[in-house]
Design a protein around this motif. Structure first.
Motif, mmCIF file in Angstrom:
data_model
loop_
_atom_site.group_PDB
_atom_site.id
_atom_site.type_symbol
_atom_site.label_atom_id
_atom_site.label_comp_id
_atom_site.label_asym_id
_atom_site.label_seq_id
_atom_site.Cartn_x
_atom_site.Cartn_y
_atom_site.Cartn_z
ATOM 1 N N SER A 200 -19.263 7.418 -1.934
ATOM 2 C CA SER A 200 -20.132 6.746 -0.979
ATOM 3 C C SER A 200 -19.409 5.549 -0.390
ATOM 4 C CB SER A 200 -21.422 6.290 -1.664
ATOM 5 O OG SER A 200 -22.165 5.439 -0.820
ATOM 6 N N GLU A 201 -19.617 5.323 0.894
ATOM 7 C CA GLU A 201 -18.997 4.181 1.570
ATOM 8 C C GLU A 201 -19.618 2.853 1.137
ATOM 9 O OE1 GLU A 201 -22.401 5.401 4.313
ATOM 10 O OE2 GLU A 201 -20.995 6.305 2.879
ATOM 11 N N ASP A 202 -20.730 2.916 0.424
ATOM 12 C CA ASP A 202 -21.445 1.689 0.061
ATOM 13 C C ASP A 202 -20.870 0.998 -1.165
ATOM 14 O OD1 ASP A 202 -23.276 1.979 2.157
ATOM 15 O OD2 ASP A 202 -24.504 3.367 0.971
ATOM 16 N N TYR A 203 -19.968 1.673 -1.894
ATOM 17 C CA TYR A 203 -19.479 1.120 -3.153
ATOM 18 C C TYR A 203 -17.946 1.104 -3.207
ATOM 19 C CZ TYR A 203 -24.317 2.109 -4.347
ATOM 20 O OH TYR A 203 -25.693 2.167 -4.336
ATOM 21 N N PRO A 204 -17.385 0.246 -4.063
ATOM 22 C CA PRO A 204 -15.921 0.179 -4.202
ATOM 23 C C PRO A 204 -15.346 1.498 -4.726
ATOM 24 C CG PRO A 204 -16.974 -1.764 -5.168
ATOM 25 C CD PRO A 204 -18.071 -0.778 -4.895
ATOM 26 N N VAL A 205 -14.047 1.675 -4.514
ATOM 27 C CA VAL A 205 -13.352 2.867 -4.977
ATOM 28 C C VAL A 205 -12.159 2.454 -5.844
ATOM 29 C CG1 VAL A 205 -14.026 4.261 -2.985
ATOM 30 C CG2 VAL A 205 -11.924 2.905 -2.886
ATOM 31 N N HIS A 206 -11.625 3.427 -6.603
ATOM 32 C CA HIS A 206 -10.441 3.167 -7.424
ATOM 33 C C HIS A 206 -9.212 2.937 -6.527
ATOM 34 C CE1 HIS A 206 -11.822 3.899 -11.523
ATOM 35 N NE2 HIS A 206 -12.508 4.952 -11.092
ATOM 36 N N PRO A 207 -8.469 1.841 -6.730
ATOM 37 C CA PRO A 207 -7.212 1.640 -5.984
ATOM 38 C C PRO A 207 -6.077 2.397 -6.681
ATOM 39 C CG PRO A 207 -7.625 -0.252 -7.393
ATOM 40 C CD PRO A 207 -8.792 0.689 -7.600
ATOM 41 N N CYS A 208 -6.027 3.691 -6.466
ATOM 42 C CA CYS A 208 -5.064 4.530 -7.189
ATOM 43 C C CYS A 208 -3.620 4.132 -6.901
ATOM 44 C CB CYS A 208 -5.282 6.000 -6.833
ATOM 45 S SG CYS A 208 -6.866 6.644 -7.430
ATOM 46 N N PHE A 209 -3.354 3.633 -5.697
ATOM 47 C CA PHE A 209 -2.005 3.176 -5.372
ATOM 48 C C PHE A 209 -1.575 2.063 -6.324
ATOM 49 C CE2 PHE A 209 -4.369 -0.184 -3.400
ATOM 50 C CZ PHE A 209 -3.538 -1.290 -3.508
ATOM 51 N N LEU A 210 -2.525 1.171 -6.668
ATOM 52 C CA LEU A 210 -2.238 0.049 -7.552
ATOM 53 C C LEU A 210 -1.945 0.544 -8.969
ATOM 54 C CD1 LEU A 210 -2.124 -2.971 -8.209
ATOM 55 C CD2 LEU A 210 -4.615 -2.920 -8.496
ATOM 56 N N TYR A 211 -2.762 1.484 -9.455
ATOM 57 C CA TYR A 211 -2.544 2.030 -10.793
ATOM 58 C C TYR A 211 -1.151 2.645 -10.899
ATOM 59 C CZ TYR A 211 -7.692 1.805 -10.942
ATOM 60 O OH TYR A 211 -9.011 1.403 -10.882
ATOM 61 N N GLU A 212 -0.781 3.431 -9.878
ATOM 62 C CA GLU A 212 0.514 4.111 -9.935
ATOM 63 C C GLU A 212 1.667 3.123 -9.790
ATOM 64 O OE1 GLU A 212 2.801 7.827 -7.762
ATOM 65 O OE2 GLU A 212 0.619 7.879 -8.001
ATOM 66 N N SER A 213 1.496 2.105 -8.963
ATOM 67 C CA SER A 213 2.535 1.095 -8.810
ATOM 68 C C SER A 213 2.805 0.386 -10.139
ATOM 69 C CB SER A 213 2.126 0.074 -7.750
ATOM 70 O OG SER A 213 3.078 -0.962 -7.667
ATOM 71 N N VAL A 214 1.747 -0.039 -10.806
ATOM 72 C CA VAL A 214 1.895 -0.722 -12.093
ATOM 73 C C VAL A 214 2.520 0.208 -13.123
ATOM 74 C CG1 VAL A 214 0.639 -1.781 -14.004
ATOM 75 C CG2 VAL A 214 -0.008 -2.327 -11.648
ATOM 76 N N TRP A 215 2.085 1.473 -13.136
ATOM 77 C CA TRP A 215 2.614 2.447 -14.101
ATOM 78 C C TRP A 215 4.116 2.659 -13.886
ATOM 79 C CZ3 TRP A 215 1.079 4.477 -18.510
ATOM 80 C CH2 TRP A 215 1.690 5.635 -18.998
ATOM 81 N N CYS A 216 4.541 2.765 -12.639
ATOM 82 C CA CYS A 216 5.957 2.990 -12.325
ATOM 83 C C CYS A 216 6.810 1.771 -12.667
ATOM 84 C CB CYS A 216 6.128 3.354 -10.854
ATOM 85 S SG CYS A 216 5.563 5.015 -10.429
ATOM 86 N N LEU A 217 6.339 0.579 -12.341
ATOM 87 C CA LEU A 217 7.119 -0.622 -12.625
ATOM 88 C C LEU A 217 7.207 -0.879 -14.132
ATOM 89 C CD1 LEU A 217 5.887 -2.948 -9.739
ATOM 90 C CD2 LEU A 217 8.047 -1.699 -9.905
ATOM 91 N N LEU A 218 6.119 -0.598 -14.846
ATOM 92 C CA LEU A 218 6.162 -0.702 -16.308
ATOM 93 C C LEU A 218 7.153 0.316 -16.869
ATOM 94 C CD1 LEU A 218 5.094 -1.794 -19.003
ATOM 95 C CD2 LEU A 218 3.233 -0.127 -18.862
ATOM 96 N N GLY A 219 7.119 1.520 -16.327
ATOM 97 C CA GLY A 219 8.049 2.554 -16.759
ATOM 98 C C GLY A 219 9.491 2.157 -16.503
ATOM 99 N N PHE A 220 9.741 1.489 -15.370
ATOM 100 C CA PHE A 220 11.104 1.041 -15.080
ATOM 101 C C PHE A 220 11.586 0.063 -16.144
ATOM 102 C CE2 PHE A 220 13.652 -2.446 -13.321
ATOM 103 C CZ PHE A 220 14.839 -1.760 -13.141
ATOM 104 N N VAL A 221 10.748 -0.895 -16.516
ATOM 105 C CA VAL A 221 11.137 -1.883 -17.524
ATOM 106 C C VAL A 221 11.491 -1.194 -18.846
ATOM 107 C CG1 VAL A 221 10.332 -3.828 -18.910
ATOM 108 C CG2 VAL A 221 9.783 -3.728 -16.474
ATOM 109 N N ILE A 222 10.655 -0.246 -19.261
ATOM 110 C CA ILE A 222 10.878 0.447 -20.532
ATOM 111 C C ILE A 222 12.119 1.336 -20.469
ATOM 112 C CG2 ILE A 222 9.919 2.163 -22.131
ATOM 113 C CD1 ILE A 222 7.121 1.117 -21.363
ATOM 114 N N LEU A 223 12.222 2.148 -19.421
ATOM 115 C CA LEU A 223 13.345 3.071 -19.330
ATOM 116 C C LEU A 223 14.672 2.351 -19.086
ATOM 117 C CD1 LEU A 223 11.068 5.182 -19.255
ATOM 118 C CD2 LEU A 223 12.405 6.426 -17.561
ATOM 119 N N ALA A 224 14.636 1.245 -18.345
ATOM 120 C CA ALA A 224 15.869 0.485 -18.116
ATOM 121 C C ALA A 224 16.399 -0.077 -19.429
ATOM 122 C CB ALA A 224 15.609 -0.645 -17.123
ATOM 123 N N TYR A 225 15.493 -0.496 -20.317
ATOM 124 C CA TYR A 225 15.915 -1.002 -21.626
ATOM 125 C C TYR A 225 16.524 0.120 -22.463
ATOM 126 C CZ TYR A 225 15.693 -2.630 -26.430
ATOM 127 O OH TYR A 225 16.016 -2.952 -27.718
#
Length: 369
Positions: A200-225
């Motif tokens: 519904s346009e009346d309510y907020p939605v999940h910012p999936c781009f944000l979730y994936e961005s955080v997941w990828c950057l966290l993954g970079f820190v772990i995998l780089a180590y």
């Protein structure tokens, strides 16, 4: 659930965080062409990924001068693959309009297609340039996470890659999102509602781009180590990347409302699950085998081939530097010689002037007598 009013078209709000932004997709116009933030942000992420990647080439035994051709080919293959993948699964939107297929400035790139295209085209060129594929993929996959983590913010500027309604802390919306929901009632009835997703346009939605961005950057820190301290075999970082990204994408994709479907199956979610499970199995099997081999296993960077290629690259660089310094020294010598010649010319001119003055004085003296 927090209810929203009608938002301005470019207004993005995070109601529970008390944040509000005005975000336009267009950054600026040059020579009549509109440059979007989506393209600029993806380019910025790509540049950072390349900077990191080239600094790690030697760690895995690869000459970066040889690898650059494969990297450029991989980038081109990735863009073509990402667009092709997206267009195939949205063919009804592009059929008969070839110009729209080539227009990627406003979005429409699928990450799985990009990975396939990059590995395929980049792998072929790597083979031709005698660049070993597995260590190359280790570097590339860790670098991917930088590009993806930053690049996802391009979706933010396009007001896209969002999910179903939510009352979570990070729920967001915008006037553009609200308009999309209102204009796509048929899509929601035929696709989303069948999956049990209400939007519904009346309510907020999940910012999936944000979730994936955080997941990828966290993954970079772990995998780089791990890449720097704990790498066990060539190809390990590639498998870890697939497992990490696939796991996160599986859950995030389940929240999205713009998924590509085959029937009732989300294509990206299915690929994410298969990829994550397969890579995890390979990590376990290959890791166990390498441990059994013990000191008999050797990284590519430890092989005679790698050491020879790097030695040749170092010799070539040294020769170039020596030549460059020689040119500088020669130029300096030429400058000194030029200066000496100028001084000699100046001295000669001075002597001539003095001689001429003496002659004139002698003539005047004789006239007086």
């Amino acid at each position: 659930m927090t209810e929203l009013g009608n938002l301005d078209y470019y207004e993005i709000v995070f109601p529970k965080l008390g944040l509000e932004f005005t975000v336009k997709s267009e950054a600026f116009t040059i020579f009549g062409m509109t440059v979007t933030w989506y393209g600029l942000i993806i380019t910025f992420g790509l540049i950072l990924a390349m900077i990191y990647g080239f600094r790690q080439m030697r760690r895995v035994g690869i000459d970066s001068d040889r690898a650059i051709d494969a990297v450029i080919a991989g980038i081109i293959g990735g863009i073509v693959g990402a667009r092709t993948y997206f267009v195939i699964f949205n063919w009804e939107d592009y059929a008969g309009d070839w110009k729209s297929i080539l227009n990627i400035r406003g979005g429409g790139l699928a990450i799985y297609g990009g990975i396939i295209g990059a590995v395929l085209v980049g792998g072929i060129v790597a083979k031709l340039r005698k660049v070993r594929l597995l260590p190359m993929l280790d570097v590339a996959c860790v670098s991917f996470l930088i590009g993806q983590g930053i690049g996802r913010w391009g979706n933010f500027t396009n007001h896209e890659a969002f999910g179903a309604n939510t009352d979570s802390l990070f729920g967001m919306s915008s006037g553009k999102i609200q308009q999309w929901i209102v204009n796509n009632t048929a899509y929601m009835e035929n696709t989303l509602y069948a999956q049990g997703i209400n939007l519904s346009e009346d309510y907020p939605v999940h910012p999936c781009f944000l979730y994936e961005s955080v997941w990828c950057l966290l993954g970079f820190v772990i995998l780089a180590y791990i890449f720097k301290k704990k790498r066990l075999f060539d190809g390990q970082m590639c498998l870890m990347y697939i497992c990490w990204y696939g796991t996160g994408r599986f859950f995030i994709e389940g929240l999205r409302t713009d998924s590509l479907y085959i029937g009732t199956i989300r294509v990206s979610q299915g690929l994410a699950l298969v990829s994550a499970v397969a890579s995890l199995i390979l990590l376990i099997v290959i890791g166990a085998k390498v441990k059994r081999m013990g000191s008999d296993y050797h990284f590519y960077c430890e092989t005679a081939e790698s050491k020879q290629l790097l030695a040749e690259a170092d010799a070539k660089a040294a020769a170039y530097e020596k030549k460059r310094k020689g040119d500088v020294e020669l130029s300096e010598s030429d400058r000194i010689l030029d200066a000496d010649q100028t001084q000699d010319d100046s001295d000669a001119l001075k002597d001539a002037e003095e001689s001429e003055t003496d002659t004139e004085s002698e003539e005047n003296k004789q006239e007086d007598e």
